[in-house]
Design a protein around this motif. Sequence first.
Motif, mmCIF file in Angstrom:
data_model
loop_
_atom_site.group_PDB
_atom_site.id
_atom_site.type_symbol
_atom_site.label_atom_id
_atom_site.label_comp_id
_atom_site.label_asym_id
_atom_site.label_seq_id
_atom_site.Cartn_x
_atom_site.Cartn_y
_atom_site.Cartn_z
ATOM 1 N N HIS A 57 0.839 -1.196 -0.094
ATOM 2 C CA HIS A 57 0.086 0.081 -0.024
ATOM 3 C C HIS A 57 0.933 1.301 -0.115
ATOM 4 N N HIS A 58 0.915 2.002 -1.153
ATOM 5 C CA HIS A 58 1.954 3.015 -1.302
ATOM 6 C C HIS A 58 1.252 4.458 -1.304
ATOM 7 N N ALA A 59 -0.181 4.270 -1.612
ATOM 8 C CA ALA A 59 -0.807 5.422 -1.387
ATOM 9 C C ALA A 59 -2.518 5.026 -1.136
ATOM 10 N N MET A 60 -2.818 5.990 -0.205
ATOM 11 C CA MET A 60 -4.367 5.842 0.246
ATOM 12 C C MET A 60 -5.283 6.328 -1.138
ATOM 13 N N VAL A 61 -5.918 5.936 -1.458
ATOM 14 C CA VAL A 61 -7.061 6.187 -2.448
ATOM 15 C C VAL A 61 -8.122 6.548 -2.002
ATOM 16 N N ASP A 62 -8.833 5.643 -1.007
ATOM 17 C CA ASP A 62 -10.182 6.254 -0.473
ATOM 18 C C ASP A 62 -10.269 5.446 0.972
ATOM 19 N N ASN A 63 -10.403 6.305 1.887
ATOM 20 C CA ASN A 63 -9.998 5.710 3.424
ATOM 21 C C ASN A 63 -11.204 5.146 3.689
ATOM 22 N N GLU A 64 -12.381 5.710 3.321
ATOM 23 C CA GLU A 64 -13.963 5.176 3.489
ATOM 24 C C GLU A 64 -13.908 3.756 2.971
ATOM 25 N N ARG A 65 -13.530 3.728 1.832
ATOM 26 C CA ARG A 65 -13.787 2.333 1.323
ATOM 27 C C ARG A 65 -12.648 1.357 1.379
ATOM 28 N N ASN A 66 -11.592 1.954 2.075
ATOM 29 C CA ASN A 66 -10.330 0.939 2.294
ATOM 30 C C ASN A 66 -9.770 0.535 1.059
ATOM 31 N N GLU A 67 -9.394 1.635 -0.032
ATOM 32 C CA GLU A 67 -8.879 1.353 -0.910
ATOM 33 C C GLU A 67 -7.447 1.870 -1.226
ATOM 34 N N ASN A 68 -6.398 1.305 -1.565
ATOM 35 C CA ASN A 68 -5.124 1.716 -1.755
ATOM 36 C C ASN A 68 -4.481 1.530 -2.991
ATOM 37 N N TYR A 69 -3.347 2.127 -3.218
ATOM 38 C CA TYR A 69 -2.551 1.574 -4.621
ATOM 39 C C TYR A 69 -1.273 1.417 -4.427
ATOM 40 N N GLY A 70 -0.827 0.338 -4.978
ATOM 41 C CA GLY A 70 0.520 -0.069 -5.183
ATOM 42 C C GLY A 70 1.285 0.524 -6.380
ATOM 43 N N TYR A 71 2.032 -0.306 -6.899
ATOM 44 C CA TYR A 71 2.683 -0.122 -8.241
ATOM 45 C C TYR A 71 1.923 -0.893 -9.434
ATOM 46 N N LEU A 72 1.175 -0.286 -10.489
ATOM 47 C CA LEU A 72 0.228 -0.625 -11.170
ATOM 48 C C LEU A 72 -1.032 -1.560 -10.565
ATOM 49 N N PHE A 73 -0.928 -1.866 -9.355
ATOM 50 C CA PHE A 73 -2.006 -2.470 -8.823
ATOM 51 C C PHE A 73 -2.998 -1.952 -7.676
#
Length: 100
Positions: free
Chosen positions: A19-35
């Motif tokens: 998990h390199h970046a939080m995308v949506d804290n409410e929906r618990n979504e993150n971003y890695g490298y291309l995933f």
Amino acid sequence: IYNGIKIFDSSWADESFMHHAMVDNERNENYGYLFWNKTFTVEKKTYESYYCAGNGGSKIYIFPKDDVVIVITAKAYNQMYMHSQVDKMMEKYILPAVLN
């Protein structure tokens, strides 16, 4: 390894799923490298996934703890609902059928 040359280091795969970046804290979504990363809840049990997403709603979901890969092809090109529609199908129909 191709022709005796290592072309892909396994540590890159490990880094891609972090998990390199939080995308949506409410929906618990993150971003890695291309995933992307998303946790689904089915019958009060959580399933963590890593996925690639394409236009139209096509996705490749990887559930490493469950040893499951699910590929969905879709044609809702440039539609606002393209990804949310697939996520709803995953949580309501596909995951209960596959993981229970």
